[in-house]
Scaffold this motif. Sequence first.
Motif, mmCIF file in Angstrom:
data_model
loop_
_atom_site.group_PDB
_atom_site.id
_atom_site.type_symbol
_atom_site.label_atom_id
_atom_site.label_comp_id
_atom_site.label_asym_id
_atom_site.label_seq_id
_atom_site.Cartn_x
_atom_site.Cartn_y
_atom_site.Cartn_z
ATOM 1 N N ALA A 206 0.505 -0.937 -0.074
ATOM 2 C CA ALA A 206 -0.200 -0.061 0.087
ATOM 3 C C ALA A 206 0.873 1.073 -0.027
ATOM 4 N N ASP A 207 0.862 2.400 -1.106
ATOM 5 C CA ASP A 207 1.244 3.657 -0.582
ATOM 6 C C ASP A 207 0.122 4.224 -0.087
ATOM 7 N N ILE A 208 -0.565 4.209 0.661
ATOM 8 C CA ILE A 208 -1.827 5.287 0.726
ATOM 9 C C ILE A 208 -2.950 4.595 2.212
ATOM 10 N N VAL A 209 -2.207 5.202 3.032
ATOM 11 C CA VAL A 209 -3.121 4.201 3.930
ATOM 12 C C VAL A 209 -4.355 4.975 4.632
ATOM 13 N N VAL A 210 -5.688 4.525 4.487
ATOM 14 C CA VAL A 210 -6.593 5.978 5.429
ATOM 15 C C VAL A 210 -7.707 4.445 6.850
ATOM 16 N N HIS A 211 -8.037 5.654 7.753
ATOM 17 C CA HIS A 211 -8.872 5.328 8.630
ATOM 18 C C HIS A 211 -9.641 6.026 9.066
ATOM 19 N N SER A 212 -10.755 5.102 9.459
ATOM 20 C CA SER A 212 -12.209 5.710 10.215
ATOM 21 C C SER A 212 -11.507 5.636 11.445
ATOM 22 N N THR A 213 -10.662 6.393 12.283
ATOM 23 C CA THR A 213 -10.826 6.706 13.324
ATOM 24 C C THR A 213 -11.627 6.404 14.665
ATOM 25 N N THR A 214 -12.713 6.707 14.414
ATOM 26 C CA THR A 214 -13.967 6.344 14.884
ATOM 27 C C THR A 214 -14.429 5.346 15.469
ATOM 28 N N LYS A 215 -13.122 4.032 15.099
ATOM 29 C CA LYS A 215 -14.230 2.965 14.948
ATOM 30 C C LYS A 215 -12.793 2.120 16.271
ATOM 31 N N PHE A 216 -12.011 1.243 15.638
ATOM 32 C CA PHE A 216 -10.912 0.536 16.690
ATOM 33 C C PHE A 216 -9.986 1.443 16.804
#
Lengths: 434, 170
Positions: A206-216
């Motif tokens: 992966a070159d870019i990782v995204v997160h919903s930090t809302t979750k875990f």
Amino acid sequence: MKKKDTGLQPPYGFETRSIHAGATPDPYTGARSTPIYQTTAYVFDDVEHASDLFNLQTFGFIYSRLNNPTVSVLEERIASLENGRACVCASSGHAAQFLVFFTIMEPGDHFIASSNLYGGSITQFGESFRRLGWNCTFVNPQNPDNFKKALTPKTKAVFIEILANPGGIVVDVEPIAAIAHEAGIPLIVDNTLATPFLCQPIKWGADIVVHSTTKFLSGHGNSMGGALVESGKFNWNQNDKFPTMTSPDTAYHGLNFYETFGDFGFCMKARAVALRDFGPSMSPVNAFMTISGIETLPIRMLRHVENATVIAEFLESHKSVEWVSYAGLKSSPYNTLARKYLPQGPGSVFTFGVKGGYDGGVRLVENVKLFSHLANIGDTRSLILHPASTTHRQLSDEQRINAGTEPDVIRLSVGLETANDLITDLDQALDSLK
Amino acid sequence: MASKRPHSLFYPDEMILNILQKVRTIAMVGASPNWVRPSNFVMKYLQQKGYQVIPVNPGYAGKEILGETVYSSLSEVPQTFQMVDIFRNSIAAKEIVGQTIPLIDEKKIQVVWMQLGVRNASACMEGELAGLEIVMDRCPKIEYGRLFGELSWGGINSGIISSKRRRLRI
Ligand SMILES: Cc1ncc(COP(=O)(O)O)c(C=O)c1O
């Protein structure tokens, strides 16, 4: 002189970095926990300092829409845990996705996304992004060649969820990364369901990782947030596909972001242009809550996986259950991929089919007493959802089936309560279906 | 062209810190008078951190950049400087190291630093044999900011873990 090729892998262990990365004691007060810098703006030393800051010639704080000392601690921590170079936080996972695509795409450009995504992302990409002229083709990720077949000269990125929401599906990242890199475009991976404790997508290409930090990552169901992480390894100059990164930026007097900031140029651009001009910044309080949440991420994720495994096994043997889709089960077609990419377990969000179809699903979610009936995942509390009667209610039967939300599907996000209590609760609610 | 950037070289934090502490004057080869060029950014930042930076650029010799007189070559610089910072490409770096070595004693040079993306293995070997410390593919502005906490303000992974208060300057 010692010189060895180590890349950016820090020498400290994951647990240590979950607690310490980005958070040295406050330089002025010695405060050990990260202070909440509840301020909108920061004084300049003089006009020269102000102009250096506005022109990105020096590092520092101007205004909390761009960055904030509490939020930067969280950003550095997430960058460290993902073994990335840099991170930008945003007000939600969706906002982080917007910042990523705004930094890559021009109107008329195209990207390819896995069809196994969180429903909200399918709508964001397929409807709202399309209105901005960013065209998305969805492909079934189970055959990596589907990505190759969908490539066009205008394609600027590939987007997948490695562990897909609603659950049970693991995507084979490595061959998809190879296809993206051969085409000279970045692979973006949504790592929300796995978290960097269970999987670090940069290791798989992966070159870019995204997160919903809302979750875990925040983990306690109390703070919205999102993050984007860049690996620092993608060469934006290898072709002419990324003028936003490699040509002079008129908003910054002709500054070339990739040349000036190198391996963190993408994050600089996402912050200095997309975050500055659209404004979805994370609040310092939410950053503080998320920083605190991440300190216990490793032990929480272990227990989430342990509880999810026990509950998936219980459901698999229950007579009111038709099927269970959890990649940790031997019966799952994704079990082999899960062992490769998520050796400590495939998270705690998964789906199962209840007997009695639509009505069975409605009765189940109305009869639980410990599971909370709501539309979220990744909480300490166990959560349950019947997509057909809630989030996917407005769709036609055919659309629901394409989205993997047939009338009998129930989604669980298994929390951290006593496993036996969760089993007892599901058991009594399933009994009510008879 | 390669789709990945090359693997990064590893320099221990103590080594970089030691260089940033012992060096006070830097000759910057390839310094640009254009304020949006990276070399100009770096020169200005280093000046603010207390370094004297002497620009070397034959195209602008005799003029001034950020208040300092520009010289046409390292040998023209009329004072001592402990470090040469190379803002030229990897091929030119070889020639610049070649020009630095005969000046080591006269100018008291200890370090040659090549900017981000600049690497030349044979120049590195030559320089090290002559007793110079060599840093390649790094930026002194970024390293200063990394070691003294400012880089972290941009959400950048500094790799630093510490239970001590961070110093903000050398
Ligand atoms: C996998 C995944 N990605 C992105 C999002 C969107 O995140 P947010 O709700 O923080 O905008 C979600 C939310 O459910 C999600 O599950």
